[in-house]
Write a protein that holds these residues in place. Structure first.
Motif, short mmCIF file in Angstrom:
data_model
loop_
_atom_site.label_atom_id
_atom_site.label_comp_id
_atom_site.label_asym_id
_atom_site.label_seq_id
_atom_site.Cartn_x
_atom_site.Cartn_y
_atom_site.Cartn_z
N ASN A 268 -9.61 -5.08 -4.33
CA ASN A 268 -8.92 -4.28 -3.31
C ASN A 268 -9.54 -2.89 -3.19
O ASN A 268 -9.77 -2.38 -2.08
N LEU B 130 -1.33 0.99 -0.83
CA LEU B 130 -1.60 -0.37 -1.28
C LEU B 130 -2.29 -0.36 -2.64
O LEU B 130 -1.91 -1.11 -3.55
N LYS C 188 -0.64 -3.89 3.60
CA LYS C 188 -1.82 -4.53 4.17
C LYS C 188 -1.68 -4.65 5.69
O LYS C 188 -2.67 -4.45 6.43
N GLU D 189 -2.25 -8.30 -1.45
CA GLU D 189 -1.18 -7.38 -1.84
C GLU D 189 -0.03 -8.15 -2.46
O GLU D 189 0.39 -9.19 -1.94
N VAL E 198 -8.54 -8.31 0.98
CA VAL E 198 -7.50 -7.54 0.30
C VAL E 198 -6.26 -8.40 0.14
O VAL E 198 -5.81 -9.04 1.09
#
Length: 402
Positions: free
Chosen positions: A7, A122, A76, A187, A185
């Motif tokens: 990330n 995040l 996100k 989350e 990414v």
């Protein structure tokens, strides 16, 4: 590789592309306005100042709203929303026919922006607490790298492709950053649980966060950092001119003063973030505030270009320790489920510093000169250091008593 590291890497490049795209237009904005029909250079400069500030004004207003939505539906989603929105708006800027078109699009860009606070929220929420300092420092270095490289890349591309093509290229790069965030990414976010906890309005959320004494102090640090940096930034070229005279490479020398501060900031941010993980972000923040205030002092008395260059380099080192430490401490003191709002309010204070700093600095410089502006910045940072010390000390005393 650990998920939080993936990330961080993806969003580092995202922040680099977004911030470089946002700053690419700085070197040629007055020239682009002239291309849009404003031939008088003074009038073009006025338009450039208004258009540049418009983004920060609308961003200051909109960020808390996006923060509330981020806490309810996920960070996100906010990264993707802001990245895609800015890619579209940036591309449309290349089709502007009048300065008013460009102004309205810059205002729209501020309204839909939020990539940086969403990415920060995040990363902070999905990074182990013992690594939060280095994560925040590394993420900050991406934004700083983009800020440094943006004007340089923009100037080169303007010569090669013309002004309008830069907006199309920048929009494409922002879209690419958004695509990477979409696919890579991940989350950890429980939307069902978050929907139960985040029914507060924006104003109610701010009141709840304001009731935590440490958070207003940290928001103020962010404002002070940007104010101290931006209040003198527009005057640096004239100050360099005062030191070196009307030399042919004045523009390069002035730009290098800004770049060298950004370079030291970029190098120092992850290193000081790592120290924050070991020794505590509060200690790094206090040392950075004190160091930044102290390194303002030689800038008041410099008599030649090289003295200014060294002072700005040292100033950048301590600046590199402040924002990551602030972000780490915001994460520490923010209740679970309100991280998005906390970072968005912090982003609003950052935008306010970007807006007020150049305006007030330009007003004061006629009275106290830029050397006086440096002195004001030093005093404000010292006052802020005292305030932060008191607020964070009160938290430690309360924790120890309980």
């Amino acid at each position: 590789m650990n998920r939080w590291k993936i990330n961080l890497i993806v969003l580092w490049f995202g922040q680099f592309l977004v911030m470089s795209g946002m700053t690419m237009i700085i070197p040629f904005l007055p020239l682009y306005i002239q291309e849009l029909g404003v031939m008088n250079s003074e009038e073009a400069s006025v338009w450039a100042g208004i258009i540049f500030a418009a983004n920060f004004l609308t961003s200051f207003i909109a960020q808390p709203i996006w923060g509330k939505i981020a806490d309810r539906y996920g960070r996100k989603m906010m990264v993707i929303r802001s990245g895609l929105g800015m890619a579209i708006v940036m591309t449309l800027m290349g089709f502007s026919q009048t300065p008013l078109h460009l102004l309205l699009l810059r205002m729209m860009n501020g309204l839909i922006s939020g990539f940086v606070p969403a990415a920060t929220s995040l990363v902070s929420a999905n990074t182990p607490k013992e690594r939060i300092g280095v994560a925040m420092g590394s993420l900050q270095s991406g934004a700083i790298a983009g800020t440094i490289m943006g004007p340089l890349i923009g100037g080169v591309m303007a010569d090669l492709f013309g002004f309008r093509m830069i907006f199309y290229i920048t929009g494409s790069l922002m879209f690419l950053a958004t695509v990477f965030a979409w696919f890579f990414v991940q989350e950890q976010f429980n939307r069902k649980e978050a929907s139960k906890q985040n029914d507060l309005s924006v104003l109610q959320g701010f009141r709840q966060l304001r009731a935590i004494p440490q958070l207003p102090a940290l928001f103020a640090v962010t404002f002070m950092i940007q104010f101290a940096l931006m209040s003198s930034m527009p005057q640096i070229t004239l100050f360099v001119q005062h030191l070196v005279g009307n030399v042919e490479n004045l523009a390069f020398l002035s730009g290098f003063v800004g770049s060298v501060m950004g370079i030291s900031n970029m190098i120092a941010s992850p290193l000081l973030g790592r120290i924050g993980d070991r020794k505590g972000s509060e200690m790094v923040l206090k040392v950075s505030l004190l160091g930044a205030a102290i390194t303002f002092i030689p800038q008041i008395f410099v008599q030649n270009y090289w003295q200014l260059l060294i002072a700005r380099f040292l100033f950048g080192i301590f600046m590199g320790g402040m924002i990551p430490s602030v972000n780490a401490l915001i994460r520490k003191h923010t209740p679970e489920g309100m991280e998005g709002r906390a970072y968005s309010f912090n982003s609003s204070f950052l935008a306010l510093g970007n807006l007020v700093g150049p305006t007030l600095g330009g007003f004061l410089v006629g009275w106290i000169t830029i050397r006086g502006i440096f002195a004001v910045g030093a005093v404000m940072l010292l006052i802020n250091l005292y305030w932060v010390h008191r607020k964070l000390k009160a938290f430690r005393n309360h924790t120890a008593a309980s």
